[in-house]
Design an enzyme around this catalytic site. Structure first.
Site, PDB file in Angstrom:
ATOM      1  CD  GLU A 158       6.521  61.406  45.799  1.00  0.00           C
ATOM      2  OE1 GLU A 158       5.971  61.262  44.687  1.00  0.00           O
ATOM      3  OE2 GLU A 158       7.267  62.371  46.077  1.00  0.00           O
ATOM      4  CD  GLU A 171       8.827  54.834  39.797  1.00  0.00           C
ATOM      5  OE1 GLU A 171       8.818  56.073  39.665  1.00  0.00           O
ATOM      6  OE2 GLU A 171       8.151  54.068  39.088  1.00  0.00           O
TER       7      GLU A 171
END
Length: 368
Positions: free
Chosen positions: A189, A260
């Site tokens: 995501e 991330e």
């Protein structure tokens, strides 16, 4: 936070002790949720006991009676042989209030579904009719499916005016992870959302975008005005193109994955509170027979630190395809629904129906 307090006054009526229990919700601020909980609490009790008395602050004060033999746990049902009056017939709410110290516990249930004065056959038929009734759908709701399997749901809504929302739901979450993938749905995501150039183009236009991962799904959502405040062009085509790139055309740059990865680890550290650990232990016991008890969206940090990039790409390739996605658009749309559907077809119809990625890296296959 809200608390329930009780103020008990003893009375002697016909050689029995009765109590009046005043339930009052003390909220710390003018929170709508607290006020809603307060009204719900009062409504349940009032429905059960048939009282409408209110205090100066507006909170309903139910009247509850109990025998003197129970002092540690006071309770009285909505209908009881100890209370005067006939037993309710037909559908009614059976409720009880339990007072334990400073706690007031309210329980309510629908009762009398099968009761009927005309006999068993009639009661069976009435119960079947009640259980077979379908909830009436919203007539304005428009649903459909593209040829590649992507489903869409449209809901015109003029409040607030001149704005709309678009939510792209991928039906894959942490319960779909395998033993060595715990947390990869959340990392995918992050990488797909924050790595999108078209998502970055929404900055400054009056739109706001975000994403989240749950047990069962991953959702990317954009809240936007109808018109781009910079260019003056319609926002709906731009939002749909951004969502399409996020879900189906991610780049998975090594620099982005590493960035991330650090963000996910920092988020896991921030969430590691005593409340979160208690919630995890509770879910582990409640769902010991399925993945809800062992696949939490934040994942396991030791696995997040060790993954190769191919594992992240493989999870996306497995779950991010049109047949596993639903698009929701709600708002004050500035065009007919037929035109909105054509825009959806133009943005999402060109992607293949099956799994989008045909590359399964040899390095990943060697890990299996």
């Amino acid at each position: 936070m809200y608390q329930l307090h009780s103020n008990v006054t003893k009375q002697s009526i016909v050689n029995k002790q009765y109590q009046r229990v005043h339930a009052r919700v003390a909220s710390a601020g003018p929170s709508r949720k607290l006020l809603g909980a307060r009204r719900t609490c009062a409504t349940v009790v009032n429905s059960a006991f048939g009282t409408r008395s209110t205090s100066a602050c507006g909170a309903a004060r139910p009247r509850v009676s109990s025998s003197s033999s129970s002092r540690s746990l006071k309770q009285q049902h909505a209908w009881s042989p100890l209370r005067p009056g006939p037993k309710p017939a037909g559908l009614h709410i059976a409720a009880s209030v339990h007072v334990r110290g400073r706690r007031v516990i309210i329980c309510a249930a629908l009762a009398g579904v099968a009761d009927s004065p005309t006999g068993t056959d009639s009661s069976s038929s009435s119960s079947s009719e009640l259980l077979s009734q379908r909830v009436k759908g919203n007539e304005q709701l428009i649903t459909g499916q593209l040829s590649n399997g992507l489903r869409y749901v449209l809901q015109p809504n003029r409040t607030p005016p001149q704005r709309f929302e678009a939510h792209l739901e991928v039906h894959a979450g942490s319960v779909d992870e395998r033993e060595h993938e715990q947390g990869v749905a959340h990392l995918v995501e992050h990488v797909t959302f924050l790595g999108s150039k078209r998502r970055e183009s929404l900055l400054g236009t009056g739109a706001r975008a975000n994403a989240y991962t749950d047990f069962h799904h991953t959702v990317f959502h954009v809240h936007a005005p109808l018109t781009n405040c910079i260019t003056g062009t319609p926002m709906l085509p731009q939002v749909l193109e951004a969502l399409a790139e996020i879900a189906f055309v991610p780049q998975f740059l090594p620099m982005r994955i590493e960035k991330e990865r650090k963000a996910v680890l920092a988020e896991a550290q921030m969430m590691n509170t005593i409340e979160y650990r208690i919630d995890c232990q509770l879910l582990t016991h409640l769902h010991a027979e399925n993945n809800l008890g062992c696949r939490f969206p934040i994942g396991k940090t030791e696995q997040v630190k060790a993954w190769e990039h191919a594992i992240v790409q493989h999870f996306w390739a497995k779950w991010y395809f049109p047949g596993n996605v639903t698009l929701y658009i709600v708002g004050d749309l500035d065009r007919p629904t037929e035109e909105v559907i054509r825009l959806i077809e133009a943005s999402f119809g060109g992607f293949p129906a099956g799994a989008l990625a045909t590359f399964l890296h040899v390095s990943y296959l060697q890990l299996l």
